[in-house]
Write an enzyme that holds these catalytic residues in place. Structure first.
Site, PDB file in Angstrom:
ATOM      1  N   GLY A 143       0.822  -1.204   0.000  1.00 18.13           N
ATOM      2  CA  GLY A 143       0.000   0.000   0.000  1.00 18.13           C
ATOM      3  C   GLY A 143       0.858   1.257   0.000  1.00 18.13           C
ATOM      4  O   GLY A 143       1.828   1.361  -0.750  1.00 18.13           O
TER       5      GLY A 143
ATOM      6  N   GLY B  68      -2.867  -0.736  -7.538  1.00 21.01           N
ATOM      7  CA  GLY B  68      -2.208  -2.051  -7.586  1.00 21.01           C
ATOM      8  C   GLY B  68      -2.094  -2.581  -9.002  1.00 21.01           C
ATOM      9  O   GLY B  68      -1.069  -3.146  -9.380  1.00 21.01           O
ATOM     10  N   ASP B  69      -3.135  -2.383  -9.790  1.00 23.58           N
ATOM     11  CA  ASP B  69      -3.096  -2.811 -11.190  1.00 23.58           C
ATOM     12  C   ASP B  69      -1.999  -2.063 -11.947  1.00 23.58           C
ATOM     13  O   ASP B  69      -1.279  -2.649 -12.759  1.00 23.58           O
ATOM     14  CB  ASP B  69      -4.443  -2.569 -11.869  1.00 23.58           C
ATOM     15  CG  ASP B  69      -5.544  -3.455 -11.306  1.00 23.58           C
ATOM     16  OD1 ASP B  69      -5.229  -4.538 -10.779  1.00 23.58           O
ATOM     17  OD2 ASP B  69      -6.720  -3.055 -11.392  1.00 23.58           O
TER      18      ASP B  69
ATOM     19  N   THR C  59      -1.057   7.051 -10.847  1.00 22.96           N
ATOM     20  CA  THR C  59      -2.459   6.642 -10.995  1.00 22.96           C
ATOM     21  C   THR C  59      -3.328   7.225  -9.891  1.00 22.96           C
ATOM     22  O   THR C  59      -4.421   7.738 -10.162  1.00 22.96           O
ATOM     23  CB  THR C  59      -2.565   5.104 -11.025  1.00 22.96           C
ATOM     24  OG1 THR C  59      -1.850   4.632 -12.174  1.00 22.96           O
ATOM     25  CG2 THR C  59      -4.009   4.645 -11.112  1.00 22.96           C
TER      26      THR C  59
END
Length: 108
Positions: free
Chosen positions: A30, A59-60, A90
């Site tokens: 994280g 995460g992607d 992102t």
């Protein structure tokens, strides 16, 4: 996968996977970054500071950019650092998709 933010547990999991023959392990932590274990040892890579607008897709982005770098024959740790950068870019963008991610990564 099993999600955990506890570094000691993540380190133990990485050691076990490596002992069982897994070549490389990346565990996302994280906001704390990622744990990387491979033939060169184990390292904890810090995340980049980013104003989190929406964490959906982080995460992607991390995994996608990491795999893209690995497919380009980059070493594991620099590949994961690129993935961490992609995650930061992102979450700083509204929504789960950042259409300009590839060009934004080229700038860093």
């Amino acid at each position: 996968g099993v999600q955990t933010c506890a570094l000691p547990i993540s380190e133990a999991a990485a050691r076990r996977l490596r002992a069982e023959g897994v070549d490389a392990v990346v565990i996302t932590l994280g906001a704390e970054g990622a744990l990387v274990a491979g033939s060169d040892g184990t390292a904890t890579l810090a995340s980049y500071k980013a104003e989190a607008g929406d964490v959906t897709g982080a995460g992607d982005a991390l995994i996608g950019a990491t795999l893209d770098a690995l497919a380009g024959n980059r070493p594991l740790i620099p590949s994961v650092r690129r993935g961490i950068a992609a995650a930061a870019l992102t979450i700083a963008h509204p929504g789960a998709v950042r259409p300009d991610l590839a060009s934004a990564l080229k700038a860093i």
